[in-house]
Write a protein that holds these residues in place. Structure first.
Motif, PDB file in Angstrom:
ATOM      1  N   GLY A 186       0.816  -1.216   0.000  1.00 18.54           N
ATOM      2  CA  GLY A 186       0.000   0.000   0.000  1.00 18.54           C
ATOM      3  C   GLY A 186       0.846   1.260   0.000  1.00 18.54           C
ATOM      4  O   GLY A 186       0.555   2.221  -0.729  1.00 18.54           O
ATOM      5  N   ALA A 187       1.909   1.267   0.814  1.00 19.83           N
ATOM      6  CA  ALA A 187       2.775   2.441   0.881  1.00 19.83           C
ATOM      7  C   ALA A 187       3.498   2.664  -0.441  1.00 19.83           C
ATOM      8  O   ALA A 187       3.646   3.809  -0.904  1.00 19.83           O
ATOM      9  N   ILE A 188       3.950   1.593  -1.065  1.00 18.99           N
ATOM     10  CA  ILE A 188       4.645   1.703  -2.354  1.00 18.99           C
ATOM     11  C   ILE A 188       3.696   2.236  -3.419  1.00 18.99           C
ATOM     12  O   ILE A 188       4.052   3.126  -4.200  1.00 18.99           O
ATOM     13  N   ARG A 189       2.491   1.715  -3.473  1.00 24.72           N
ATOM     14  CA  ARG A 189       1.536   2.176  -4.475  1.00 24.72           C
ATOM     15  C   ARG A 189       1.204   3.654  -4.292  1.00 24.72           C
ATOM     16  O   ARG A 189       1.062   4.395  -5.271  1.00 24.72           O
ATOM     17  N   ARG A 190       1.080   4.089  -3.046  1.00 26.29           N
ATOM     18  CA  ARG A 190       0.808   5.509  -2.797  1.00 26.29           C
ATOM     19  C   ARG A 190       1.980   6.371  -3.263  1.00 26.29           C
ATOM     20  O   ARG A 190       1.787   7.412  -3.899  1.00 26.29           O
TER      21      ARG A 190
ATOM     22  N   ALA B 151       2.018   6.449  -7.025  1.00 26.57           N
ATOM     23  CA  ALA B 151       0.905   7.272  -7.508  1.00 26.57           C
ATOM     24  C   ALA B 151       1.253   8.758  -7.411  1.00 26.57           C
ATOM     25  O   ALA B 151       0.934   9.547  -8.315  1.00 26.57           O
ATOM     26  N   ASN B 152       1.923   9.149  -6.331  1.00 25.47           N
ATOM     27  CA  ASN B 152       2.329  10.545  -6.184  1.00 25.47           C
ATOM     28  C   ASN B 152       3.378  10.934  -7.219  1.00 25.47           C
ATOM     29  O   ASN B 152       3.343  12.046  -7.776  1.00 25.47           O
ATOM     30  N   LEU B 153       4.319  10.040  -7.498  1.00 23.01           N
ATOM     31  CA  LEU B 153       5.328  10.324  -8.516  1.00 23.01           C
ATOM     32  C   LEU B 153       4.690  10.475  -9.893  1.00 23.01           C
ATOM     33  O   LEU B 153       5.051  11.376 -10.670  1.00 23.01           O
ATOM     34  N   ARG B 154       3.718   9.631 -10.182  1.00 23.81           N
ATOM     35  CA  ARG B 154       3.023   9.729 -11.464  1.00 23.81           C
ATOM     36  C   ARG B 154       2.214  11.015 -11.555  1.00 23.81           C
ATOM     37  O   ARG B 154       2.141  11.647 -12.616  1.00 23.81           O
ATOM     38  N   ALA B 155       1.605  11.423 -10.444  1.00 23.66           N
ATOM     39  CA  ALA B 155       0.830  12.674 -10.430  1.00 23.66           C
ATOM     40  C   ALA B 155       1.738  13.871 -10.673  1.00 23.66           C
ATOM     41  O   ALA B 155       1.359  14.816 -11.375  1.00 23.66           O
TER      42      ALA B 155
END
Length: 230
Positions: free
Chosen positions: A152-156, A159-163
């Motif tokens: 979960g922490a990795i996906r978050r 996701a922030n890097l992609r944003a």
């Protein structure tokens, strides 16, 4: 029959094998994400006919399985961890570093267990360090709990890097741009707990947040792994 059980065909006439196919697929995914990976695109990168790849890999899902297993080799500890806590920490930290190198990995983490040789080796290394610490069901729940946290922490984080890339705004730039709206909403008095967090909370980077959360989860697991007196 899994892709690992199925023998590879001859490499003739064009030298080709699963190792080269997987390397090309990972290169494409590193450049453009999983959406950039198809058997046709992999074949083009290898200068081979697309139909030849189907002799080695039946579906794109099989290709993804092979890609994940290749990256699992980067996660596998170089040495056997000294104890269970180190084993789980190594698993979490090395998975995070692998996902930062290969962001597409975040999209494939979780779900059914990885059955490739490297994935099985990672699981074996982790479970071996927990062996005899508790009954097998408790050990399995411990690994699942830590895995659920770091996935979960990795996906978050990804996701922030992609944003950031999609918007062109860093975290701080986004906070500044969103500041007026957040300030107006907090001024209504409807969100006192959120206001306290915004005004008094300490902003930490992704690595510090990941490490702190992991420590807390490991502390909780430690309480469950301590065997009660006989």
């Amino acid at each position: 029959m899994t892709v690992w059980d199925r023998p590879e065909p001859s490499t003739q006439p064009v030298p080709l094998d699963r190792e080269r196919i997987v390397a090309a697929a990972i290169s494409l995914a590193d450049e453009g994400g999983l959406e950039a990976v198809s058997l046709r695109k992999v074949a083009a990168r290898l200068d081979a006919g697309p139909m030849r790849l189907y002799r080695y890999i039946s579906t794109k899902e099989e290709l993804f399985d092979l890609m994940v297993d290749e990256v699992q080799a980067e996660i596998l500890p170089e040495e056997r961890p000294g104890d269970w806590r180190e084993a789980l920490r190594v698993l979490a930290e090395r998975t995070r570093r692998a996902a930062l190198r290969h962001e597409w990995l975040a999209d494939l983490l979780g779900g059914r267990p990885a059955l490739g040789p490297n994935g099985l080796a990672v699981t074996e290394s982790t479970l071996a360090a927990l062996d005899d610490r508790a009954d097998v069901d408790t050990v399995m729940r411990a690994v699942e709990t830590v895995s659920a946290y770091f996935i979960g922490a990795i996906r978050r984080e990804i996701a922030n890097l992609r944003a950031e890339r999609a918007t062109g705004l860093s975290k701080r730039d986004w906070q500044r741009a969103s500041g007026p709206h957040v300030t107006r909403m907090l001024a209504t008095g409807r969100f006192p707990a959120l206001a306290k967090a915004v005004h008094e909370g300490t902003d930490v980077d992704a690595e510090a947040s990941f490490t702190t959360g992991l420590d807390w989860v490991l502390d909780a697991v430690a309480a469950k792994l301590t065997r009660p007196p006989a």
